[in-house]
Motif scaffolding. Structure first.
Motif, short mmCIF file in Angstrom:
data_model
loop_
_atom_site.label_atom_id
_atom_site.label_comp_id
_atom_site.label_asym_id
_atom_site.label_seq_id
_atom_site.Cartn_x
_atom_site.Cartn_y
_atom_site.Cartn_z
N ILE A 159 -35.83 -35.30 -13.38
CA ILE A 159 -36.66 -35.60 -12.22
C ILE A 159 -38.00 -36.24 -12.58
O ILE A 159 -38.73 -36.68 -11.70
CB ILE A 159 -36.89 -34.35 -11.35
CG1 ILE A 159 -37.59 -33.25 -12.14
CG2 ILE A 159 -35.58 -33.87 -10.75
CD1 ILE A 159 -38.10 -32.12 -11.28
N SER B 215 -35.21 -35.96 -5.64
CA SER B 215 -33.81 -36.08 -5.27
C SER B 215 -32.89 -35.41 -6.30
O SER B 215 -33.12 -35.48 -7.50
CB SER B 215 -33.43 -37.56 -5.17
OG SER B 215 -32.05 -37.69 -4.90
N SER B 216 -31.84 -34.78 -5.79
CA SER B 216 -30.83 -34.20 -6.67
C SER B 216 -29.75 -35.22 -6.99
O SER B 216 -28.84 -34.96 -7.77
CB SER B 216 -30.20 -32.97 -6.02
OG SER B 216 -29.60 -33.33 -4.79
N GLY C 32 -31.37 -35.85 -10.19
CA GLY C 32 -30.50 -34.79 -10.70
C GLY C 32 -31.29 -33.88 -11.62
O GLY C 32 -32.31 -33.31 -11.22
N ASP C 33 -30.85 -33.73 -12.87
CA ASP C 33 -31.54 -32.89 -13.85
C ASP C 33 -32.74 -33.60 -14.48
O ASP C 33 -33.53 -33.00 -15.17
CB ASP C 33 -30.59 -32.47 -14.97
CG ASP C 33 -29.49 -31.54 -14.47
OD1 ASP C 33 -29.72 -30.89 -13.43
OD2 ASP C 33 -28.43 -31.49 -15.11
#
Length: 140
Positions: free
Chosen positions: A63, A124-125, A60-61
């Motif tokens: 990383i 990955s987000s 996500g935010d």
């Protein structure tokens, strides 16, 4: 709530000195010893065998995660990581060894005395949990 690892080198978790020197009380001779990591934040385990483990969220935010450690004696390092790209970086910002963008790795190298960083990253987000185990063995 678990505190997150440092998201850059300047805010890296300080694991402390992982291969310390001390004097033998009886002989006064300098003896090399290996200790487990002394993580300042988050969840980790330690023991006096030189093995440290960590379980941390990434994605996500968030990383990239960093941890800093020092060794005072030459050591062989084994870093096993699942679910994150892993690297060991020296104090000159050069990569010593990395997982070549693989999300599962078993990295082994020898480190001379100095300060090093563990870098964990993802593309990955979606937030997920990664695990890593660092083992240090004194080089004879």
């Amino acid at each position: 709530m678990q505190t997150d690892m440092g998201n850059n080198r300047s805010r890296a978790w300080n694991m402390g000195t992982l291969a310390k020197r001390r004097k033998n009380r009886k002989t006064g001779e300098s003896v090399d010893i290996l200790t487990g990591a002394d993580w300042n934040e988050g969840m980790a385990s330690k023991n006096r065998s030189g093995v440290s483990t960590i379980s941390e969220s990434i994605g996500g935010d968030d990383i990239t995660d960093w941890a800093r450690f020092k060794v005072n004696v030459p050591v062989q390092v084994n870093l096993v990581t699942d679910n994150a790209i892993a690297a060991i970086v020296n104090s000159s910002r050069s990569v010593v060894v990395d997982s070549s963008d693989g999300y599962s790795s078993n990295l082994t190298t020898t480190l001379e005395p100095g300060v090093y960083f563990l870098q964990f990253s993802t593309e990955s987000s979606i937030e997920s949990l990664f695990t890593s185990k660092l083992t240090l063995t004194q080089v004879s």
